[in-house]
Design a protein around this motif. Structure first.
Motif, PDB file in Angstrom:
ATOM      1  N   TRP A   1      55.701 -20.296  72.911  1.00 11.84           N
ATOM      2  CA  TRP A   1      54.532 -19.496  72.541  1.00 11.84           C
ATOM      3  C   TRP A   1      54.732 -18.914  71.138  1.00 11.84           C
ATOM      4  O   TRP A   1      53.818 -18.939  70.305  1.00 11.84           O
TER       5      TRP A   1
ATOM      6  N   THR B   1      55.630 -11.369  70.954  1.00 16.50           N
ATOM      7  CA  THR B   1      55.069 -12.245  71.986  1.00 16.50           C
ATOM      8  C   THR B   1      55.583 -11.844  73.357  1.00 16.50           C
ATOM      9  O   THR B   1      54.840 -11.827  74.344  1.00 16.50           O
TER      10      THR B   1
ATOM     11  N   PHE C   1      54.284 -21.540  68.488  1.00 19.51           N
ATOM     12  CA  PHE C   1      52.857 -21.797  68.276  1.00 19.51           C
ATOM     13  C   PHE C   1      52.260 -20.729  67.366  1.00 19.51           C
ATOM     14  O   PHE C   1      51.530 -21.039  66.415  1.00 19.51           O
TER      15      PHE C   1
ATOM     16  N   LYS D   1      48.626 -28.515  72.274  1.00 21.28           N
ATOM     17  CA  LYS D   1      48.080 -27.169  72.393  1.00 21.28           C
ATOM     18  C   LYS D   1      47.148 -26.835  71.236  1.00 21.28           C
ATOM     19  O   LYS D   1      47.470 -27.059  70.077  1.00 21.28           O
TER      20      LYS D   1
ATOM     21  N   PHE E   1      50.483 -21.348  78.032  1.00 21.18           N
ATOM     22  CA  PHE E   1      51.659 -20.486  77.972  1.00 21.18           C
ATOM     23  C   PHE E   1      51.476 -19.265  78.856  1.00 21.18           C
ATOM     24  O   PHE E   1      52.400 -18.846  79.560  1.00 21.18           O
TER      25      PHE E   1
ATOM     26  N   GLN F   1      45.623 -16.077  66.609  1.00 19.36           N
ATOM     27  CA  GLN F   1      45.804 -16.898  67.796  1.00 19.36           C
ATOM     28  C   GLN F   1      45.249 -18.304  67.680  1.00 19.36           C
ATOM     29  O   GLN F   1      45.440 -19.109  68.580  1.00 19.36           O
TER      30      GLN F   1
ATOM     31  N   THR G   1      46.598 -20.792  73.602  1.00 22.00           N
ATOM     32  CA  THR G   1      47.827 -20.347  74.273  1.00 22.00           C
ATOM     33  C   THR G   1      47.635 -20.097  75.773  1.00 22.00           C
ATOM     34  O   THR G   1      48.516 -19.528  76.413  1.00 22.00           O
TER      35      THR G   1
END
Length: 352
Positions: free
Chosen positions: A197, A215, A200, A28, A34, A76, A31
């Motif tokens: 997520w 999240t 990450f 990844k 996800f 992000q 995102t």
């Protein structure tokens, strides 16, 4: 990996294996996967319709990214000079440094209707060309092959060996067996998506509190602050910010010095009493740095006098880092600096 799996009449184990592969963090750099996994779960749970237009998918994406970008301002992307396209789109259509509302409040507010419409259109045009075709790409020996185990889609535009462009006017068709699998395992799989997520984002947002809750997008409950007021009132008769005498009743506020939207918890070390004017001026912003020095001094002086304050600082950590500074002091300064780095405005003065 997955060598020999045919995916005709797929078994439950096939869905498990592919979904686990999709969530693998090692592959990844943004995102989107996800978000699409979360959409498939939410849509399969809430709708009997196997077809989903890209307008519908974009609306879900906007909901997911609203909370982590517009409300909580979580970073992000690890690249310093770029960010995911969807974040640029949100910043263009919702340019304020921070929005206090959750998405449901924004979605139901007529003043945001045109922004939401244009933002959704931009998400459709710019965010689905890669993730739709790559979502179901798996390794077979030395090859990477797309296996449409969760959904089908129409191809639009010119495709290459590396890129397959979906027909953005159509949408996707969720495969019935996949919908059944996603719906039956909704709770477990959704928790898995949120966890991965969050993991990450955690790498990009070191020390930011409540990453999972932010999240997830769930509303962080605001509890009554009466118990904090009762412990502070015997010691403080003046507003923390303007120093004017406090009035009794609703004119006196219990204020989060570091905004609740960032810290997402109620701890005495972060509470002060403020007058209505100062509290309403500050809202979700950070105070000028001199008030942080005042907060640190207040916590040092009253730690042993206010039981809830002492316990709150213990949770931050009161072990001495060196002879002159305790760990809780560094933690408070770190919260302040991290909130600044995530775009929380520092006021020049209070009240404005």
């Amino acid at each position: 990996m997955y060598e020999g799996i045919a995916f005709t009449n797929p078994r439950i184990s096939d869905f498990d294996d592919v979904f686990t592969h999709i969530l693998d963090l090692s592959s990844k750099d943004n995102t989107y996967k996800f978000a699409l996994a979360r959409f498939l779960l939410d849509y399969s749970k809430s709708s009997d319709n196997l077809h989903a237009s890209f307008e519908t998918i974009a609306a879900y994406f906007l909901r997911y990214y609203w909370n982590i970008q517009c409300k909580y301002r979580l970073k992000q992307d690890s690249h310093l000079n770029r960010q995911p396209v969807i974040i640029s789109i949100l910043e263009r259509h919702f340019p304020k440094s921070g929005y206090p509302e959750y998405f449901d409040e924004v979605f139901s507010d007529p003043k945001y209707a045109e922004q939401i419409k244009k933002c959704t259109r931009d998400i459709i045009d710019n965010c689905f060309n890669d993730v739709i075709s790559r979502f179901q790409r798996l390794k077979f020996g030395n090859k990477i092959i797309e296996r449409k185990i969760f959904f089908e889609y129409k191809v639009g535009g010119t495709s290459t060996n590396d890129r397959v462009y979906p027909d953005l006017k159509y949408g996707i068709d969720i495969i019935p067996e996949a919908r059944d699998f996603l719906s039956k395992n909704y709770v477990f799989l959704t928790k898995s998506v949120i966890l991965e997520w969050s993991r990450f984002l955690e790498k990009l947002n070191k020390g930011v509190p409540k990453i999972i809750e932010k999240t997830e997008g769930s509303i962080v409950q605001r509890n009554s602050l009466t118990k904090f007021r009762k412990q502070l009132e015997p010691f403080f008769k003046n507003c923390f910010y303007c120093h004017n005498p406090l009035k009794s009743g609703a004119e006196t506020h219990v204020d989060h010095v570091i905004p609740f939207d960032y810290i997402a918890e109620d701890e005495m070390w972060n509470f002060v009493l403020a007058c209505n004017k100062c509290n309403c001026s500050k809202l979700g912003s950070l105070p000028p740095v001199e008030y942080m020095h005042d907060l640190i001094s207040r916590n040092k002086e009253y730690r042993t006098k206010i039981p809830m304050l002492n316990q709150s600082l213990i949770l931050l950590g009161v072990k001495e880092r060196d002879e002159n500074k305790e760990l809780w002091e560094k933690e408070i300064w770190d919260y302040y600096e991290r909130a600044k780095s995530h775009g929380y405005m520092v006021l020049d003065k209070i009240p404005i």
